[in-house]
Design an enzyme around this catalytic site. Structure first.
Site, PDB file in Angstrom:
ATOM      1  N   ASP A  70      -9.544  -5.945  -6.001  1.00 43.22           N
ATOM      2  CA  ASP A  70      -9.091  -4.749  -6.298  1.00 43.22           C
ATOM      3  C   ASP A  70     -10.282  -3.946  -6.692  1.00 43.22           C
ATOM      4  O   ASP A  70     -11.239  -4.396  -7.513  1.00 43.22           O
ATOM      5  CB  ASP A  70      -7.904  -4.705  -7.215  1.00 43.22           C
ATOM      6  CG  ASP A  70      -6.557  -5.521  -6.605  1.00 43.22           C
ATOM      7  OD1 ASP A  70      -6.463  -5.317  -5.527  1.00 43.22           O
ATOM      8  OD2 ASP A  70      -5.975  -6.058  -7.434  1.00 43.22           O
ATOM      9  N   ASP A  73      -3.356  -2.741  -0.433  1.00 44.97           N
ATOM     10  CA  ASP A  73      -2.290  -2.312  -0.946  1.00 44.97           C
ATOM     11  C   ASP A  73      -2.057  -0.910  -0.563  1.00 44.97           C
ATOM     12  O   ASP A  73      -0.776  -0.485  -0.370  1.00 44.97           O
ATOM     13  CB  ASP A  73      -2.459  -2.068  -2.524  1.00 44.97           C
ATOM     14  CG  ASP A  73      -2.951  -3.431  -3.357  1.00 44.97           C
ATOM     15  OD1 ASP A  73      -2.352  -4.372  -2.663  1.00 44.97           O
ATOM     16  OD2 ASP A  73      -3.815  -3.379  -4.043  1.00 44.97           O
TER      17      ASP A  73
END
Length: 171
Positions: A125, A143
């Protein structure tokens, strides 16, 4: 197989690969060029890049679970759901176009994160938004794809309910 069906299959595969490709290319760049927890300001401190390896699920949920449970819950179950999603997407010829696109976003994002989890042991991330009154967790393009897919499905659901309500009120 008709040419319309062939075009549909090619389009769906292209759109899935585009989602997966954007996610994996961006993660590869981040893995190779940004140090863990390095903070890079893109738009004043509102949009920043911070590389984080997430061994859990959304917002690191489950990262403290024993390895076997993480393997089953964070890799096994998503693999089953994504497999079913692909089957559903390609076997149902009469799905509305918006549903097909939404599923491509959902499945493409899911595959991107599952690939990371299986190959790298964690999901990379790196994006973070801080609007002062609220801020996000650290996230990635997979995401974003998943959220776009959910948003399309939610929009279609609300639109369908409004349309249904209007029809009932006319009668």
């Amino acid at each position: 197989m008709t040419s319309k069906h062939t075009f549909r299959i090619i389009f769906l595969i292209f759109f899935l690969l585009l989602n997966i490709g954007c996610d994996q290319i961006s993660k590869n760049i981040v893995r190779n060029r940004i140090s863990d927890y390095e903070h890079i300001s893109i738009i004043k401190d509102t949009f920043t890049l911070t590389k984080v390896e997430n061994s859990g699920a959304f917002l690191s949920l489950g990262d403290q679970m024993p390895y076997v449970f993480r393997l089953i819950i964070l890799s096994g179950l998503p693999l089953l759901f994504l497999g079913y999603g692909l089957y559903y997407l390609f076997s149902n010829r009469n799905l509305p176009g918006t549903m097909q696109i939404a599923l491509c976003f959902l499945i493409g994002g899911g595959i991107g994160n599952l690939y990371d989890r299986i190959v790298h042991g964690s999901v990379t991330d790196f994006m973070h938004l801080d609007f002062k009154i609220f801020e996000t967790g650290v996230f990635n393009f997979a995401d974003i794809s998943i959220m776009i897919g959910v948003g399309i499905l939610l929009f279609q659901s609300i639109k369908g309910k409004i349309k249904h309500r209007v029809v009932i009120e006319r009668d």
